[in-house]
Design an enzyme around this catalytic site. Sequence first.
Site, PDB file in Angstrom:
ATOM      1  CG  HIS A   1      -1.751   0.994   0.748  1.00 47.46           C
ATOM      2  ND1 HIS A   1      -3.705   0.845   0.904  1.00 47.46           N
ATOM      3  CD2 HIS A   1      -2.006   2.372   0.973  1.00 47.46           C
ATOM      4  CE1 HIS A   1      -4.338   1.646   1.287  1.00 47.46           C
ATOM      5  NE2 HIS A   1      -2.626   3.056   1.446  1.00 47.46           N
TER       6      HIS A   1
ATOM      7  CG  HIS B   1      -1.366   6.471  -1.976  1.00 47.19           C
ATOM      8  ND1 HIS B   1      -2.752   6.197  -2.712  1.00 47.19           N
ATOM      9  CD2 HIS B   1      -1.047   5.958  -0.735  1.00 47.19           C
ATOM     10  CE1 HIS B   1      -3.842   6.041  -1.935  1.00 47.19           C
ATOM     11  NE2 HIS B   1      -2.706   6.052  -1.415  1.00 47.19           N
TER      12      HIS B   1
ATOM     13  CG  HIS C   1      -7.874   3.816   0.660  1.00 46.89           C
ATOM     14  ND1 HIS C   1      -6.902   3.356  -1.048  1.00 46.89           N
ATOM     15  CD2 HIS C   1      -6.424   4.834   1.427  1.00 46.89           C
ATOM     16  CE1 HIS C   1      -6.038   3.758  -1.177  1.00 46.89           C
ATOM     17  NE2 HIS C   1      -5.063   4.554  -0.017  1.00 46.89           N
TER      18      HIS C   1
ATOM     19  CD  GLU D   1      -6.753   6.536   5.382  1.00 46.76           C
ATOM     20  OE1 GLU D   1      -7.506   6.704   3.818  1.00 46.76           O
ATOM     21  OE2 GLU D   1      -5.152   7.082   5.492  1.00 46.76           O
TER      22      GLU D   1
ATOM     23  CG  ASP E   1      -1.250   5.700   2.969  1.00 48.54           C
ATOM     24  OD1 ASP E   1      -1.115   5.207   1.381  1.00 48.54           O
ATOM     25  OD2 ASP E   1      -1.859   5.910   3.106  1.00 48.54           O
ATOM     26  CG  ASP E   2       0.401   8.194   0.384  1.00 46.56           C
ATOM     27  OD1 ASP E   2       0.367   8.952  -0.709  1.00 46.56           O
ATOM     28  OD2 ASP E   2      -0.377   8.947   1.400  1.00 46.56           O
TER      29      ASP E   2
HETATM   30  N1  HPA Z   1      -5.389   7.772   1.516  1.00 47.59           N
HETATM   31  C1  HPA Z   1      -6.681   7.732   0.891  1.00 47.59           C
HETATM   32  N2  HPA Z   1      -5.992   8.180  -0.518  1.00 47.59           N
HETATM   33  C2  HPA Z   1      -5.111   8.440  -0.500  1.00 47.59           C
HETATM   34  C3  HPA Z   1      -3.882   8.290  -0.124  1.00 47.59           C
HETATM   35  C4  HPA Z   1      -4.341   7.781   1.941  1.00 47.59           C
HETATM   36  O1  HPA Z   1      -3.293   7.994   2.411  1.00 47.59           O
HETATM   37  N3  HPA Z   1      -2.974   8.806  -0.782  1.00 47.59           N
HETATM   38  C5  HPA Z   1      -2.907   9.520  -1.445  1.00 47.59           C
HETATM   39  N4  HPA Z   1      -4.472   8.926  -2.071  1.00 47.59           N
HETATM   40 ZN    ZN Z   2      -4.051   4.621   0.947  1.00 48.29          ZN
END
Ligand code: HPA
Ligand code: ZN
Length: 321
Positions: free
Chosen positions: A8, A10, A188, A191, A269-270
């Site tokens: 996971h 992006h 997703h 969250e 994630d990022d």
């Molecule tokens: N969550 C949801 N959408 C997203 C994320 C995230 O962490 N990063 C890029 N798009």
């Molecule tokens: Zn994500």
Amino acid sequence: MVKKAELHVHLEGTATPALVKKLAEKNGADLDPTTFKSDGEFSWTTFWEFLDCYDKAAAAIRSKDDYRLVTYDYLARCAREDVIYVEMFSSPDHAAEAGMSYSDHLEGIAAGIDDAYRDFGIVGRIIVTCVRHLGPEKALRVATAFVNNPHPFVVGFGMGGDETQFHPKDFTAAFNLAQRAGYQTTNHAGEFGGPESIRASLDHLPITRIGHGVRAIEDGELLEEIADRRIPLELCPGSNVSTGLYGDRKLHPFGKIMEAGCVVTLSSDDPPFFATSVGYEYEQAAINYDLGTKALEDITRNAVHAAFCDDDLKERLLASI
Ligand code: HPA
Ligand code: ZN
């Protein structure tokens, strides 16, 4: 060192502030000045500001070679942390916003994956994603381009973005298109939406994994079902702490979700937005959830089993753990 695998992340969200600035300069692109703080890091506080900052940074990625570089740069960093496999979310909508075609964006990422494999032996694969808050029509357009442009590195379909907007059933057509073409999918959920968002995703979308899914902890029955059905969760504790879902890593329910018998995986994630990396997630999980080498390697095995790539590759990856 423990071998690691990530499911996971992006792709546009892997580019560091330095790389974003370098690409913007090369492209003669004006970056929105509010993208960065005075210390040079990305500037955002809430989840919604994060999504906005993400869009502003992604606007610097403008060509096939830019995507190659972003992909290569990320995989090179991962390889240094003994990561053996990364499944990356690509976003054709972000590429289109920056003036790129679906195929250019895909070919650029594929070239980055090829180069990183050649130089470091790390394996990258792509999950094409739509953006939930852009709505069902755009999602269907992404899914259509996805099924019409098969590529050996493209292994699945997914959806990111703001899960508090629209309903999973609005995206059934897009996800069914991907599934009927033979792909696995992930969404997703759980969250910024609660357990009901996970329930709705499981009821209306043909998903075989859940992106985050952490808030299943708020509904015992749902958590039990996820454990019983062996639906893997793409957990990202650092991301959840950064966006304010949990006060700190100790308060994050990763350990409890594991104890409930769920199939858990660990992802960043990022990474530059959340000041993390796959290696740091493993290191912090070891400390905060009291995990030894065997438990960490089992998390990597979970990720390989739950990956959307082919079985031959999985066998090869499992043998290298
Ligand atoms: N969550 C949801 N959408 C997203 C994320 C995230 O962490 N990063 C890029 N798009
Ligand atoms: Zn994500």
